[in-house]
Enzyme design. Sequence first.
Site, mmCIF file in Angstrom:
data_model
loop_
_atom_site.group_PDB
_atom_site.id
_atom_site.type_symbol
_atom_site.label_atom_id
_atom_site.label_comp_id
_atom_site.label_asym_id
_atom_site.label_seq_id
_atom_site.Cartn_x
_atom_site.Cartn_y
_atom_site.Cartn_z
ATOM 1 N N LYS A 105 39.855 56.825 163.157
ATOM 2 C CA LYS A 105 39.839 55.980 161.966
ATOM 3 C C LYS A 105 40.205 56.864 160.768
ATOM 4 C CE LYS A 105 37.095 53.495 158.686
ATOM 5 N NZ LYS A 105 35.790 53.513 158.005
ATOM 6 N N GLY A 166 29.638 51.053 150.787
ATOM 7 C CA GLY A 166 28.214 51.181 150.515
ATOM 8 C C GLY A 166 27.688 50.324 149.389
ATOM 9 N N ALA A 192 33.907 48.146 155.037
ATOM 10 C CA ALA A 192 33.290 48.557 153.771
ATOM 11 C C ALA A 192 32.869 47.369 152.913
ATOM 12 C CB ALA A 192 34.214 49.461 152.956
ATOM 13 N N GLY A 193 31.669 47.478 152.363
ATOM 14 C CA GLY A 193 31.190 46.502 151.393
ATOM 15 C C GLY A 193 30.332 45.385 151.947
ATOM 16 N N ASN A 214 28.235 50.104 158.278
ATOM 17 C CA ASN A 214 27.225 51.132 158.471
ATOM 18 C C ASN A 214 26.054 50.907 157.521
ATOM 19 O OD1 ASN A 214 27.259 54.812 158.543
ATOM 20 N ND2 ASN A 214 25.675 53.373 159.066
ATOM 21 N N SER A 215 26.331 50.965 156.207
ATOM 22 C CA SER A 215 25.260 50.878 155.210
ATOM 23 C C SER A 215 24.445 49.598 155.326
ATOM 24 C CB SER A 215 25.851 50.982 153.799
ATOM 25 O OG SER A 215 26.511 52.207 153.608
#
Length: 262
Positions: A105, A166, A192-193, A214-215
């Site tokens: 990635k 994040g 993301a986000g 992830n976050s």
Amino acid sequence: MTMTTDKPLVIAGSTYKSRLLVGSGKYKDLEETKLATDAADADIITVAIRRTNIGQDKNEPNLLDVVSPDRYTILPNTAGCYTAKDAVRTCQLARELLGGHNLVKLEVLGDEKTLYPNIVETLAAAQTLVDDGFDVMVYTNDDPIVAKELEKIGCVAVMPLASLIGSGQGITNPANIKLIKEQANVPVLVDAGIGCASDAAKAMELGCDGVLMNSAIANASNPILMASAMKNAVIAGRESFLAGRMMKKAYASASSPMGNLI
């Protein structure tokens, strides 16, 4: 009733049953990482090579001891790279550590405040990596033109951001995500986000092939429960997309017939 048959998620010739991809960072320890990854029922887990030990340091805990490459596809990423040169070197290190593994990635960041992708450097790194035989899944902005250029270079998947890494803001520009998906001939995965399960479901309802996060899981009060919620949200969103939502109307329409009322 017409049955809708879904097509599997195929990336670089490999088929995956789960459309949820997860990260391995921000957890309190490796045990929590393992439990959350198991609860997500993901097939692919992404690893920040510059931050996570997968064999670089023999004296430190190794992520691969709890997240086995026999069970999961390990997706090395270039998190923390701000130049094409650094990103390429990181991918080459990952390939060496993982015994010739070519799926990576790519992310090349523009600055530390926004972690927004540097598109000029991303395009350069993508070209170099593809020429070197890598299968590149690429983090990018939500520009449909850039996404198409990355596909033309030979990237095996395009991964536009929903919002800043994040941030948990969810999908701030759904129209562009939909445009990217409509013109793509490779998988499109929102990256993301994402902040909550409804964000993941929304990404799938837009027609995306998958979601990486992830976050949203690691920063939840209960990461293991959130991982399960995300698994179910991705499934629900995909089924909703395949089912086809009802048309929006300007006025009410009764659910029951209005004729022959008592």
